[in-house]
Motif scaffolding. Structure first.
Motif, PDB file in Angstrom:
ATOM      1  N   UNK A 400     -20.517 -43.084  11.967  1.00  0.00           N
ATOM      2  CA  UNK A 400     -21.354 -42.469  10.995  1.00  0.00           C
ATOM      3  C   UNK A 400     -22.688 -42.605  10.862  1.00  0.00           C
ATOM      4  N   UNK A 401     -22.969 -43.954  11.208  1.00  0.00           N
ATOM      5  CA  UNK A 401     -24.326 -44.579  11.209  1.00  0.00           C
ATOM      6  C   UNK A 401     -25.062 -43.947  12.293  1.00  0.00           C
ATOM      7  N   UNK A 402     -24.448 -43.733  13.424  1.00  0.00           N
ATOM      8  CA  UNK A 402     -25.070 -43.230  14.773  1.00  0.00           C
ATOM      9  C   UNK A 402     -25.577 -41.816  14.820  1.00  0.00           C
ATOM     10  N   UNK A 403     -24.778 -41.167  13.626  1.00  0.00           N
ATOM     11  CA  UNK A 403     -24.873 -39.553  13.624  1.00  0.00           C
ATOM     12  C   UNK A 403     -26.208 -39.078  13.311  1.00  0.00           C
ATOM     13  N   UNK A 404     -26.690 -38.082  14.006  1.00  0.00           N
ATOM     14  CA  UNK A 404     -27.985 -37.571  13.899  1.00  0.00           C
ATOM     15  C   UNK A 404     -28.208 -36.103  13.195  1.00  0.00           C
ATOM     16  N   UNK A 405     -27.172 -35.675  12.899  1.00  0.00           N
ATOM     17  CA  UNK A 405     -26.964 -34.267  12.224  1.00  0.00           C
ATOM     18  C   UNK A 405     -25.682 -34.406  11.384  1.00  0.00           C
ATOM     19  N   UNK A 406     -25.776 -33.584  10.079  1.00  0.00           N
ATOM     20  CA  UNK A 406     -24.456 -33.427   9.460  1.00  0.00           C
ATOM     21  C   UNK A 406     -23.128 -33.247  10.285  1.00  0.00           C
ATOM     22  N   UNK A 407     -23.298 -32.285  11.341  1.00  0.00           N
ATOM     23  CA  UNK A 407     -22.527 -31.803  12.186  1.00  0.00           C
ATOM     24  C   UNK A 407     -21.690 -33.070  12.811  1.00  0.00           C
ATOM     25  N   UNK A 424     -21.537 -38.261   0.638  1.00  0.00           N
ATOM     26  CA  UNK A 424     -22.786 -37.316   0.641  1.00  0.00           C
ATOM     27  C   UNK A 424     -23.677 -37.593   1.739  1.00  0.00           C
ATOM     28  N   UNK A 425     -24.048 -36.738   2.570  1.00  0.00           N
ATOM     29  CA  UNK A 425     -24.920 -36.885   3.690  1.00  0.00           C
ATOM     30  C   UNK A 425     -26.048 -35.846   3.693  1.00  0.00           C
ATOM     31  N   UNK A 426     -27.140 -36.081   4.154  1.00  0.00           N
ATOM     32  CA  UNK A 426     -28.228 -35.312   4.381  1.00  0.00           C
ATOM     33  C   UNK A 426     -28.981 -35.705   5.554  1.00  0.00           C
ATOM     34  N   UNK A 427     -29.628 -34.613   6.224  1.00  0.00           N
ATOM     35  CA  UNK A 427     -30.187 -34.865   7.637  1.00  0.00           C
ATOM     36  C   UNK A 427     -31.555 -34.009   7.631  1.00  0.00           C
ATOM     37  N   UNK A 428     -32.193 -34.559   8.788  1.00  0.00           N
ATOM     38  CA  UNK A 428     -33.429 -34.075   9.098  1.00  0.00           C
ATOM     39  C   UNK A 428     -33.734 -32.619   9.305  1.00  0.00           C
ATOM     40  N   UNK A 429     -32.614 -31.976   9.850  1.00  0.00           N
ATOM     41  CA  UNK A 429     -32.743 -30.655   9.659  1.00  0.00           C
ATOM     42  C   UNK A 429     -32.516 -29.749   8.378  1.00  0.00           C
ATOM     43  N   UNK A 430     -32.343 -30.522   7.422  1.00  0.00           N
ATOM     44  CA  UNK A 430     -32.150 -29.852   6.015  1.00  0.00           C
ATOM     45  C   UNK A 430     -30.694 -29.699   5.475  1.00  0.00           C
ATOM     46  N   UNK A 431     -29.671 -29.972   6.208  1.00  0.00           N
ATOM     47  CA  UNK A 431     -28.532 -29.787   6.075  1.00  0.00           C
ATOM     48  C   UNK A 431     -28.081 -30.933   4.872  1.00  0.00           C
ATOM     49  N   UNK A 432     -27.059 -30.521   3.787  1.00  0.00           N
ATOM     50  CA  UNK A 432     -26.665 -31.578   3.031  1.00  0.00           C
ATOM     51  C   UNK A 432     -25.020 -31.351   2.943  1.00  0.00           C
ATOM     52  N   UNK A 433     -24.231 -32.282   2.731  1.00  0.00           N
ATOM     53  CA  UNK A 433     -22.582 -32.226   2.862  1.00  0.00           C
ATOM     54  C   UNK A 433     -22.067 -33.198   1.713  1.00  0.00           C
ATOM     55  N   UNK A 434     -21.080 -32.761   1.109  1.00  0.00           N
ATOM     56  CA  UNK A 434     -20.097 -33.543   0.565  1.00  0.00           C
ATOM     57  C   UNK A 434     -18.825 -33.445   0.760  1.00  0.00           C
ATOM     58  N   UNK A 435     -18.076 -34.581   0.743  1.00  0.00           N
ATOM     59  CA  UNK A 435     -16.459 -34.474   1.026  1.00  0.00           C
ATOM     60  C   UNK A 435     -15.855 -35.494   0.389  1.00  0.00           C
ATOM     61  N   UNK A 436     -14.625 -34.976  -0.147  1.00  0.00           N
ATOM     62  CA  UNK A 436     -13.755 -36.039  -0.793  1.00  0.00           C
ATOM     63  C   UNK A 436     -12.948 -36.629   0.265  1.00  0.00           C
ATOM     64  N   UNK A 437     -13.463 -37.911   0.895  1.00  0.00           N
ATOM     65  CA  UNK A 437     -12.985 -38.418   1.971  1.00  0.00           C
ATOM     66  C   UNK A 437     -11.640 -39.159   1.886  1.00  0.00           C
ATOM     67  N   UNK A 438     -10.900 -39.522   3.012  1.00  0.00           N
ATOM     68  CA  UNK A 438      -9.579 -40.106   2.625  1.00  0.00           C
ATOM     69  C   UNK A 438      -8.607 -39.653   3.725  1.00  0.00           C
ATOM     70  N   UNK A 439      -7.431 -40.861   3.873  1.00  0.00           N
ATOM     71  CA  UNK A 439      -6.498 -40.764   4.945  1.00  0.00           C
ATOM     72  C   UNK A 439      -5.372 -40.458   3.795  1.00  0.00           C
TER      73      UNK A 439
END
Length: 778
Positions: A400-407, A424-439
């Motif tokens: 996750x810390x290596x990711x460069x885009x929300x994708x 919640x994540x945001x990237x340089x390309x302007x994308x934003x994202x939320x997820x209810x994470x979990x296994x």
């Protein structure tokens, strides 16, 4: 990452003993001081030699606030340096996490830690870690070896540091620590179990005899007290949580995405955040924060993307009733029309006593549903946790810390090896994202999964796990923002009355997901409401505005609570005019208040203390005869008694003070002192619906309250061509009271300001002491 469990983790109230904190570290090096050659403690020579070679490749820069910026040729080298830096600042806390992860708490802290050590063995934290390391990829083994070498090298080069139990670390130990932090200290209570209950489900072996677990009377009394405290604290701190926001470029004056990182964690104990920055020759450039023991930041930002977490409540821990009813074999339990065979494992635990160490042995019973951890009435309960046996959480955070885009970030999260947490994540390309994470296990809808289910029914078996794309999530909503403040995913963006003309509700819909998936009792909360208001009402944010809102002190609950109080007072005035007139000045001050907390605000003091007292009254059914007015009258009486007037400014009683970790206990009572230096804080508890969360508790024999949790690591990030960020901790980077970084960020924090988060190497070097290699004295 924070929630109602944050305070419980701070005070370790799941039936465990008082956690006493000491910090052992080297004194910081004055700027310009000469580096000294390391003094090497006698250890495994090959390990020390390997570590010494890696140390030569790593350079640590300590900036003006003591934050370590670790540079190395490889990611593994950065993990080595980052782990070493934590040991320099907080070795006691790092060691404490490891000894608990290895089931050695009773050996150091005494008999009252037995329940936690027994649970540790029952969950097989160590065995699973060893198995995971044996089957790990070459990269994972390399990373764990680097972390282990750093821990051992720190001890080898710091002979003045005397560990209590961890004299040598093994490469599987970091995997045990990761499991412990996630499952035993954090997720265990999601099962509804208390640690002390395990004593009812195990037997102690004394010679050839099997008997019930024997404890000293003082220990049993202490465990009973702790259980009572746990109930009190869960009630008091049920709204403790975290905030995180992100906006798309159209809501930013710079045309760049913005991210707000705001976990609410304990100020003392293992829940504290540690800030740092790792930069490797393999392209890793990650700055942020983590809990002690992590080899890299687990929330933060790189030059392309950033993210944060809040605690969520997915159903990832289940208890099963086990029926041992076989006529001939007491270890056979019913399963469908047949029986299955349980196993028993004998475990030895060393326990500290007044007469020295003693070894005690216990029998733990295990089923295919998990270990037996409690007996309630005649029912034996086993517990099962999602992905406890598979691991992989740290690797997921790494990717996750290596990711460069929300994708790429979503791809990194796909394994769902991190068993919980909103992201919640945001990237340089302007994308934003939320997820209810979990296994989240896939289950039959036949059962109530919030309670123990019948383990003899084969239909109670988990049926695999929900895929990442099946989890509630929102990406690039038209409203331009996402946020989560520990509320359910159904209230992530605008909803209901908040929708503008032409807008549609873009939230995940609860009827599209299994009922067992999301267990949050609250669909919404005050912090989420004020967050959505801020995010929706501002057409665009400048970076400066974004930074100010990170410490916003608007009290959204005042909009409803004060009118309710005024209405109740007016009715009282008609019935008891003399009593009502005595309150007129106070009520008018509240009615005329703008609802913004400041350190000068008297209405804030009245609102908070009255609201707190009312919340204590309502669970007891004390809702008749003007409860709000009675709560206000009691507040006024207390203020008059302690301060000689009711006109007490909020900052006069709401304070930030740092004491040594050994000076605070699990009830939040510590050796705080009104006569010692402290700072006024405008923040307030989350139930009032305020962004700047600050939980201050009354202290014995003191008139003031002192902060124990809330805003802890705070960061604001803009993903411009050159990423820029500002951060702050509530106290400072070091756990050493003699360090200049013991309390040097507190003034900024208390006044709602930030320090720079230097990211580019030129800026790092210009604002740091000379770099040094691990093993060299600063």
């Amino acid at each position: 990452m924070s929630c109602q469990t944050s305070i419980n983790r701070l005070f370790n109230v799941a039936g465990s003993a008082l956690l006493i904190l000491y910090f052992c570290l080297a004194a910081p090096r004055p700027a310009g001081a000469q580096l000294q050659s390391p003094q090497v403690r006698v250890q495994d020579s090959a390990s020390v030699a390997r570590a010494a070679q890696m140390a030569k490749t790593v350079t640590i820069y300590r900036d003006k606030y003591g934050v370590p910026h670790v540079y190395g040729p490889t990611d593994a080298a950065c993990m080595f340096g980052f782990t070493y830096a934590q040991c320099e600042d907080y070795f006691w806390q790092v060691e404490d996490g490891y000894l608990r992860a290895l089931g050695l708490a009773a050996q150091v802290h005494g008999e009252s830690e037995l329940p936690n050590d027994i649970i540790n063995r029952g969950l097989d934290i160590c065995g699973l870690a060893q198995q995971e390391f044996a089957n790990a990829t070459a990269q994972t083994r390399e990373f764990n070896q680097a972390v282990t070498d750093a821990l051992n090298y720190f001890l080898a080069t710091h002979p003045e540091v005397q560990p209590r139990a961890m004299h040598k670390f093994e490469p599987w130990h970091p995997l045990a620590l990761g499991r412990f932090l996630l499952y035993q200290s954090f997720i265990y209570q999601k099962s509804g179990l208390q640690a002390r209950e395990v004593l009812t489900a195990v037997q102690e072996i004394d010679g050839a005899e099997k008997k019930a677990v024997s404890l000293l009377p003082a220990t049993r009394q202490r465990l009973d007290e702790l259980a009572e405290m746990e109930a009190d604290y869960r009630s008091l701190t049920q709204h403790v949580g975290s905030n995180m926001w992100a906006v798309r470029p159209e809501k930013s004056t710079s045309g760049k995405a913005l991210l707000f990182i705001n976990p609410h964690q304990p100020f003392f104990g293992p829940g504290q955040w540690y800030e740092g920055h790792v930069v490797s020759g393999e392209g890793w450039n990650l700055s942020g924060a983590c809990l002690f023991g992590s080899p890299f930041p687990t929330i933060g930002y790189n030059e392309h993307l950033g993210w944060s977490h809040t605690v969520n409540q997915p159903n990832i821990a289940n208890t099963y009733t086990i029926h041992f009813d076989h006529a001939d074999d007491p270890l056979k339990y019913r399963y469908g029309n047949e029986h299955r065979q349980a196993t028993q494992e004998k475990v030895a635990i060393n326990v500290k006593t007044d007469d020295g160490q003693v070894t005690r042995q216990f029998l733990i019973t295990k089923t295919h549903h998990g270990p037996i951890v409690a007996k309630r009435g005649e029912k034996l309960l086993a517990v099962k946790f999602a992905k406890l046996d598979s691991g992989g959480a740290l690797e997921q955070w790494y990717h996750m810390g290596k990711a460069k885009t929300v994708a790429e970030f979503k791809k990194a999260m796909e394994p769902c090896n991190i068993p919980m947490f909103n992201a919640v994540a945001a990237d340089f390309q302007g994308n934003i994202f939320y997820v209810y994470g979990g296994a989240i296990p896939r289950r039959s809808l036949k059962f109530d999964w919030s309670a123990p289910v019948d383990g003899s029914d084969p239909e109670s078996e988990w049926q695999g796990f929900h895929a990442f794309e099946e989890l509630p999530q929102v990406e690039n909503p038209a409203c331009g923002f996402v946020q989560n403040c520990n509320q359910s995913p159904w209230t992530t963006t605008n909803l209901g009355k908040e929708l503008s003309v032409g807008q549609v509700d873009e939230n995940p819909k609860s009827n599209e997901f299994p009922k067992y998936m999301v267990t949050e009792k609250e669909r919404d909360n005050g912090r989420a409401r004020i967050s959505r208001r801020i995010l929706a009402s501002n057409a665009q944010f400048s970076y400066e505005d974004w930074s100010k809102y990170a410490f916003d002190t608007t009290i959204i609950e005042a909009e409803t609570r004060i009118p309710e109080l005024v209405d109740e007072w007016q009715k009282l005035l008609a019935k008891e005019p003399e009593r009502g007139e005595k309150l007129r000045e106070v009520v008018e001050a509240l009615r005329d208040w703008n609802g913004i907390s400041t350190i000068e605000s008297v209405p804030m003091t009245l609102t908070m203390l009255t609201f707190e007292r009312l919340m204590q009254m309502l669970p007891k059914g004390d809702i008749l005869n003007s409860p709000r007015v009675r709560a206000l009258e009691a507040t006024l009486a207390d203020l008059e008694k302690n301060f000689g007037t009711w006109k007490v400014a909020w900052g006069e009683i709401n304070r930030l003070q740092r004491i040594h970790g050994s000076q605070i206990d699990m009830t939040g009572q510590g050796q705080f002192s009104d006569s010692e230096h402290s700072l006024p804080v405008a923040g307030a508890p989350g139930p009032l619906g305020v962004v700047f969360n600050f939980y201050a508790l009354p202290q014995k024999d003191q008139k003031r309250r002192y902060g124990v949790a809330g805003h802890s690591f705070v960061g604001v990030v803009e993903f411009a061509e050159a990423v820029r960020a500002k951060t702050v901790l509530q106290f400072g980077q070091s756990g050493d009271p003699k360090s200049p970084h013991w309390f040097d960020q507190a003034e900024l924090y208390a006044s709602g300001q930030f320090k720079p988060s230097w990211y580019v190497k030129n800026d790092v070097e210009a604002n740091s002491q000379p770099g040094y290699h691990p093993g060299q004295r600063r």
